[in-house]
Motif scaffolding. Structure first.
Motif, PDB file in Angstrom:
ATOM      1  N   ILE A 238       0.854  -1.182   0.000  1.00  0.00           N
ATOM      2  CA  ILE A 238       0.000   0.000   0.000  1.00  0.00           C
ATOM      3  C   ILE A 238       0.890   1.232   0.000  1.00  0.00           C
ATOM      4  CG2 ILE A 238      -1.798   1.278   1.216  1.00  0.00           C
ATOM      5  CD1 ILE A 238      -2.814  -1.305   2.370  1.00  0.00           C
ATOM      6  N   LEU A 239       0.717   2.087  -0.999  1.00  0.00           N
ATOM      7  CA  LEU A 239       1.549   3.279  -1.134  1.00  0.00           C
ATOM      8  C   LEU A 239       1.068   4.415  -0.242  1.00  0.00           C
ATOM      9  CD1 LEU A 239       2.082   3.376  -5.008  1.00  0.00           C
ATOM     10  CD2 LEU A 239       3.497   2.270  -3.261  1.00  0.00           C
ATOM     11  N   ALA A 240      -0.249   4.489  -0.044  1.00  0.00           N
ATOM     12  CA  ALA A 240      -0.793   5.577   0.766  1.00  0.00           C
ATOM     13  C   ALA A 240      -2.220   5.285   1.176  1.00  0.00           C
ATOM     14  CB  ALA A 240      -0.753   6.891  -0.014  1.00  0.00           C
ATOM     15  N   VAL A 241      -2.621   5.849   2.302  1.00  0.00           N
ATOM     16  CA  VAL A 241      -4.021   5.790   2.730  1.00  0.00           C
ATOM     17  C   VAL A 241      -4.585   7.208   2.712  1.00  0.00           C
ATOM     18  CG1 VAL A 241      -3.869   3.690   4.093  1.00  0.00           C
ATOM     19  CG2 VAL A 241      -3.301   5.879   5.163  1.00  0.00           C
ATOM     20  N   ALA A 242      -5.854   7.332   2.327  1.00  0.00           N
ATOM     21  CA  ALA A 242      -6.510   8.640   2.240  1.00  0.00           C
ATOM     22  C   ALA A 242      -7.184   8.962   3.564  1.00  0.00           C
ATOM     23  CB  ALA A 242      -7.519   8.637   1.097  1.00  0.00           C
ATOM     24  N   ALA A 243      -6.406   8.931   4.634  1.00  0.00           N
ATOM     25  CA  ALA A 243      -6.905   9.131   5.993  1.00  0.00           C
ATOM     26  C   ALA A 243      -6.254  10.374   6.597  1.00  0.00           C
ATOM     27  CB  ALA A 243      -6.584   7.899   6.844  1.00  0.00           C
ATOM     28  N   PRO A 244      -6.873  10.947   7.640  1.00  0.00           N
ATOM     29  CA  PRO A 244      -6.278  12.119   8.277  1.00  0.00           C
ATOM     30  C   PRO A 244      -5.022  11.799   9.083  1.00  0.00           C
ATOM     31  CG  PRO A 244      -8.270  11.450   9.434  1.00  0.00           C
ATOM     32  CD  PRO A 244      -8.194  10.621   8.188  1.00  0.00           C
ATOM     33  N   ALA A 245      -4.866  10.522   9.466  1.00  0.00           N
ATOM     34  CA  ALA A 245      -3.691  10.075  10.223  1.00  0.00           C
ATOM     35  C   ALA A 245      -3.429   8.615   9.878  1.00  0.00           C
ATOM     36  CB  ALA A 245      -3.929  10.238  11.717  1.00  0.00           C
ATOM     37  N   ARG A 246      -2.251   8.145  10.182  1.00  0.00           N
ATOM     38  CA  ARG A 246      -1.913   6.742   9.901  1.00  0.00           C
ATOM     39  C   ARG A 246      -2.857   5.794  10.632  1.00  0.00           C
ATOM     40  NH1 ARG A 246       4.545   5.683   8.976  1.00  0.00           N
ATOM     41  NH2 ARG A 246       4.959   7.584   7.757  1.00  0.00           N
ATOM     42  N   MET A 257      -1.728  10.145   2.405  1.00  0.00           N
ATOM     43  CA  MET A 257      -1.490  10.926   1.186  1.00  0.00           C
ATOM     44  C   MET A 257      -0.966  12.315   1.530  1.00  0.00           C
ATOM     45  SD  MET A 257      -4.705   9.781  -1.237  1.00  0.00           S
ATOM     46  CE  MET A 257      -4.901   8.048  -1.720  1.00  0.00           C
ATOM     47  N   LYS A 258      -1.485  12.882   2.616  1.00  0.00           N
ATOM     48  CA  LYS A 258      -1.057  14.219   3.027  1.00  0.00           C
ATOM     49  C   LYS A 258       0.417  14.240   3.409  1.00  0.00           C
ATOM     50  CE  LYS A 258      -5.426  16.315   4.442  1.00  0.00           C
ATOM     51  NZ  LYS A 258      -6.189  16.989   5.525  1.00  0.00           N
ATOM     52  N   GLU A 259       0.878  13.166   4.018  1.00  0.00           N
ATOM     53  CA  GLU A 259       2.303  13.078   4.374  1.00  0.00           C
ATOM     54  C   GLU A 259       3.195  13.147   3.142  1.00  0.00           C
ATOM     55  OE1 GLU A 259       3.714  10.166   7.418  1.00  0.00           O
ATOM     56  OE2 GLU A 259       1.599   9.593   7.465  1.00  0.00           O
ATOM     57  N   GLN A 260       2.635  12.726   2.002  1.00  0.00           N
ATOM     58  CA  GLN A 260       3.410  12.682   0.763  1.00  0.00           C
ATOM     59  C   GLN A 260       3.096  13.862  -0.165  1.00  0.00           C
ATOM     60  OE1 GLN A 260       3.917   8.414  -0.679  1.00  0.00           O
ATOM     61  NE2 GLN A 260       2.244   8.125   0.779  1.00  0.00           N
ATOM     62  N   GLY A 261       2.501  14.894   0.433  1.00  0.00           N
ATOM     63  CA  GLY A 261       2.274  16.120  -0.310  1.00  0.00           C
ATOM     64  C   GLY A 261       1.018  16.153  -1.158  1.00  0.00           C
ATOM     65  N   VAL A 262       0.118  15.192  -0.959  1.00  0.00           N
ATOM     66  CA  VAL A 262      -1.126  15.144  -1.733  1.00  0.00           C
ATOM     67  C   VAL A 262      -2.291  15.355  -0.765  1.00  0.00           C
ATOM     68  CG1 VAL A 262      -2.569  13.787  -3.287  1.00  0.00           C
ATOM     69  CG2 VAL A 262      -0.080  13.533  -3.363  1.00  0.00           C
ATOM     70  N   ASP A 263      -2.967  16.486  -0.894  1.00  0.00           N
ATOM     71  CA  ASP A 263      -4.012  16.858   0.051  1.00  0.00           C
ATOM     72  C   ASP A 263      -5.328  16.161  -0.296  1.00  0.00           C
ATOM     73  OD1 ASP A 263      -5.432  18.065   2.046  1.00  0.00           O
ATOM     74  OD2 ASP A 263      -5.646  19.998   1.021  1.00  0.00           O
ATOM     75  N   ALA A 264      -5.408  14.890   0.035  1.00  0.00           N
ATOM     76  CA  ALA A 264      -6.591  14.091  -0.320  1.00  0.00           C
ATOM     77  C   ALA A 264      -6.982  13.189   0.843  1.00  0.00           C
ATOM     78  CB  ALA A 264      -6.311  13.250  -1.558  1.00  0.00           C
ATOM     79  N   GLU A 265      -8.278  13.174   1.138  1.00  0.00           N
ATOM     80  CA  GLU A 265      -8.852  12.264   2.133  1.00  0.00           C
ATOM     81  C   GLU A 265     -10.112  11.652   1.545  1.00  0.00           C
ATOM     82  OE1 GLU A 265      -9.631  13.693   6.063  1.00  0.00           O
ATOM     83  OE2 GLU A 265      -7.690  14.698   6.233  1.00  0.00           O
ATOM     84  N   PHE A 266     -10.380  10.400   1.902  1.00  0.00           N
ATOM     85  CA  PHE A 266     -11.612   9.760   1.438  1.00  0.00           C
ATOM     86  C   PHE A 266     -12.095   8.791   2.513  1.00  0.00           C
ATOM     87  CE2 PHE A 266     -14.685   7.376  -0.867  1.00  0.00           C
ATOM     88  CZ  PHE A 266     -15.068   8.164  -1.954  1.00  0.00           C
TER      89      PHE A 266
END
Length: 340
Positions: A238-246, A257-266
């Motif tokens: 898994i490369l990233a989760v679209a969550a506010p925290a791990r 995703m936010k940790e990697q510079g992508v402002d996305a949550e789902f």
């Protein structure tokens, strides 16, 4: 003498009235309150997808806990009815099963998205059901096979930006539905035209994972918890989760995703629904039974085993939440140019 007769008459009348009143009270207390016999036969919980995805796992977990805890003393079967990311099932349920108290189903954001999206939408949505309870919350995730060259989300998005047609993205729901949105939201936030991303839909998360592992897809967008077993088996990354925290468990080291510079949550909620014209007795039964289920140790054990988070909302609160989600998803689809 006349006064004495009048006095005796009033006493007789008072005694008579008292006797009638007592008899009436006795009759009222003698009548027991009517009690529903629901359920009187076997029940079914529908997963509107193939086996192996989030809906299927949720439906089977509900049936398992209700049976093991004896919260329901009638047989409960789980049926898979795939097609169109849940739209095929909804077309039947909202028209033919509108009064069937013995057929429930599980769903998540697609019941809203399928009604709001431009392509392949359905006239049926949560308003054509009786929402009974929200059960869990989950988050979107982007994954690749364990042997993929991609180690982080940014590397994947850089290649996708250079040539959006180069990579095939798989998901377990129809174009414009949940897995598709999970897949293209980070691309959209990264400046990639979402319409150019090559997305292939499958009937359920299980089939989408099979496509990824079989080399028929390069990337997978889906709900994080359904990937837990494949992460533990070392089959996917898994490369990233679209969550506010791990997240916790086996996904605790996966960055957001936010940790990697992508402002996305789902956010992906999951809930259980009944037919639109469900009887008051059946609705009350399920409200009480589901509350009992989520408070049980057996349910908590399943939540931990599946890396799920309980996020229980009773029927009225769940219905209000769905109204809020409907507005938020409409705004998201509008931003992506995918609203109807």
């Amino acid at each position: 003498m006349i006064n004495q007769l009048i006095s005796m008459s009033w006493k007789v009348t008072a005694v008579s009235v008292l006797a009638v009143s007592l008899a009436a009270c006795g009759n009222n207390t003698a009548k027991p309150a009517s009690k529903s016999n629901y359920p009187e036969k076997a029940l079914s919980i529908i997963a509107p997808s193939g086996a192996g995805g989030g809906w299927d796992m949720t439906a089977r977990t509900i049936a398992k806990v209700l049976t093991e805890t004896k919260a329901v003393d009638k047989p409960i079967s789980v049926e898979n009815k795939p097609g169109g990311g849940g739209t095929v099932f909804m077309a039947e349920y909202a028209t033919k099963d509108i009064k069937d108290n013995y057929k429930l189903f599980v769903s998540s954001p697609p019941i809203l998205i399928n009604h709001l999206k431009k392509e392949g939408n359905t006239p049926y949505g949560y308003q054509d059901t009786t929402p009974l309870a929200q059960l869990t919350k989950d988050y979107g995730a982007v994954a690749v096979a364990a042997n993929s060259k991609y180690k982080d989300l940014k590397a994947l998005l850089d290649d996708m930006k250079a040539d959006p047609t180069k990579l095939t993205v798989a998901g377990g729901s129809a174009p414009g539905s949940m897995d598709h949105l999970v897949s293209i939201l980070p691309a959209f936030k990264y400046g990639i035209d979402p319409k150019k991303v090559k997305y292939v839909s499958y009937d359920g998360g299980g089939e989408a994972v099979t496509a990824l592992l079989g080399g028929n897809a390069d990337v997978l967008g889906t709900d994080a918890s359904s990937l837990d077993q494949y992460v533990k088996a070392g089959k996917i990354r898994i490369l990233a989760v679209a969550a506010p925290a791990r997240l916790g468990g086996s996904l605790k080291d996966v960055p957001t995703m936010k940790e990697q510079g992508v402002d996305a949550e789902f956010l992906i909620w999951r809930g259980i629904f009944g037919p639109k014209d469900m009887s008051a007795d059946a609705k009350k039964y399920w409200e009480d039974t589901i509350k009992q289920m989520v408070e049980s140790d057996a349910w908590k054990k399943e939540m931990q085993a599946n890396s799920w988070q309980t996020d229980y909302k009773k029927a009225d609160d769940f219905k209000a939440f769905l109204g809020q989600q409907d507005t938020q998803l409409k705004d998201m689809l509008t931003a992506l140019g995918m609203q109807k």
